[in-house]
Scaffold this active site. Structure first.
Site, short mmCIF file in Angstrom:
data_model
loop_
_atom_site.label_atom_id
_atom_site.label_comp_id
_atom_site.label_asym_id
_atom_site.label_seq_id
_atom_site.Cartn_x
_atom_site.Cartn_y
_atom_site.Cartn_z
N ASN A 298 36.38 44.53 45.41
CA ASN A 298 35.98 43.28 45.19
C ASN A 298 36.37 42.40 46.66
O ASN A 298 37.42 42.17 46.78
CB ASN A 298 36.77 42.49 44.13
CG ASN A 298 36.55 41.27 43.94
OD1 ASN A 298 35.57 40.43 44.68
ND2 ASN A 298 37.35 40.22 43.21
N PRO A 299 35.52 42.56 47.45
CA PRO A 299 36.04 42.19 48.95
C PRO A 299 35.66 40.63 49.04
O PRO A 299 35.24 39.84 48.32
CB PRO A 299 34.92 42.88 49.55
CG PRO A 299 33.65 42.81 48.90
CD PRO A 299 34.23 42.81 47.47
N PHE B 108 45.46 36.72 45.88
CA PHE B 108 44.03 36.28 45.16
C PHE B 108 44.41 36.38 43.75
O PHE B 108 44.69 37.32 43.17
CB PHE B 108 42.89 37.36 45.60
CG PHE B 108 41.62 36.56 44.99
CD1 PHE B 108 40.98 35.77 45.45
CD2 PHE B 108 41.10 37.54 43.97
CE1 PHE B 108 39.72 35.36 45.01
CE2 PHE B 108 40.01 37.08 43.37
CZ PHE B 108 39.27 36.00 43.99
#
Ligand SMILES: C[S@@+](CC[C@H](N)C(=O)[O-])C[C@H]1O[C@@H](n2cnc3c(N)ncnc32)[C@H](O)[C@@H]1O
Length: 282
Positions: free
Chosen positions: A189-190, A84
């Site tokens: 920050n899932p 990510f």
């Protein structure tokens, strides 16, 4: 460079959100200069590989995959397929955690970063709060490789981060049992996009699905973070969790007083959008 104007109009045509900035940043990357120094690149020095970069961005590949790096607070991190790309909105939550840890009356605060991805949050904390010891949990094998690379890169660039971030491979549902009740701050920050929600091509076609989607309402992973945080935190320990802009109220209630949490607050990002929730484990 006149080429930048041509590239910017091609990117605008392709639907890129910030065409001029991306065209300039790719030109700066390709010619090894700062964005503000592009006027110093002579026409005779123009690198034609720039057009390959522009074509990739036209196909909506993330800018950071093309340049190979992302800036997060004071760090330059390596990113690419399988991890990510850290976002500016997460910098605000990391800043909140850094401020709380800086003022915390604990000699060596213990931090857990659940779903570390590139290692962005964990490394920013280690860099800006040198006395903190950070446990970075990640379940995706590809992301783990990127995190390892960034931990080594930061240790080389900022020696005081060396040994301060411990990468722990595994699911954050069951992670860090050895730290139960001993963690001063849990941050995450899932993934939080509802399954089936529309996302831009840069996200849907290039970011790892495990970093994005989390159940019908997008809150499945946040509910797991809540369970893990209540297990890990010591009394008085702090929690910060990021969420999507429309999810502020839902996440607030996951960490509500009724569930045993205290001082639950919603926080906005730099765009003024509801972005993360903080709470205290009493
Ligand atoms: C949105 S990304 C955030 C990455 C990084 N913290 C950041 O802010 O840039 C979420 C990360 O959590 C990881 N992840 C998702 N569910 C997980 C789980 N149950 N256990 C461990 N890691 C998980 C994903 O693989 C991904 O790297």
């Amino acid at each position: 460079m006149t080429e930048v104007a041509v590239a910017a109009s091609r990117l605008a045509e392709a639907g890129v959100e910030s065409p001029r900035a991306d065209a300039e940043l790719m030109a700066a990357y390709r010619h090894g200069v700062r964005r503000s120094q592009l006027n110093l690149v002579a026409d005779s020095e123009f690198d034609p590989r720039y057009w390959d970069d522009v074509a990739r961005r036209e196909a909506r590949e993330p800018l950071q995959h093309i340049t190979g790096t992302a800036i997060f607070r004071y760090l330059e991190l390596e990113v690419g397929p399988g991890v990510f790309v850290p976002r500016p909105e997460t910098e605000v939550m990391a800043g909140w955690a850094i401020d709380r840890l800086t003022e915390m009356d604990v000699a060596e605060p213990v931090v857990a970063d659940l779903g570390t991805g590139s290692g962005a949050i964990a490394l920013a904390i280690a860099q800006e709060v040198p006395r903190a010891s950070v446990h970075a949990v990640e379940g995706d094998p590809l992301a783990i490789e990127w995190a390892e690379r960034n931990i080594a890169r930061c240790a080389a660039a900022a020696a005081h981060t060396k040994g301060r971030v411990t990468l722990r491979a595994g699911d954050f549902r069951s992670a860090l049992r050895d730290l139960d009740g001993a963690v001063d701050l849990v941050i995450s920050n899932p993934p939080y996009i509802p399954v089936g929600a529309a996302v831009p091509p840069e996200v849907g076609e290039f970011e790892p699905p495990a970093a994005l989607y989390s159940g019908a309402d997008g809150l499945d992973a946040i509910r797991v973070v809540e369970q893990t945080a209540r297990r890990l935190l010591r009394p008085g320990g702090l929690l910060a969790v990021e969420h999507g802009a429309p999810q502020g109220s839902g996440v607030y209630w996951v960490f509500a007083e009724e569930n045993g949490w205290a001082q639950t607050r919603n926080h906005a990002d730099l765009a003024g959008l509801d972005r993360f929730v903080t709470a205290v484990w009493p």
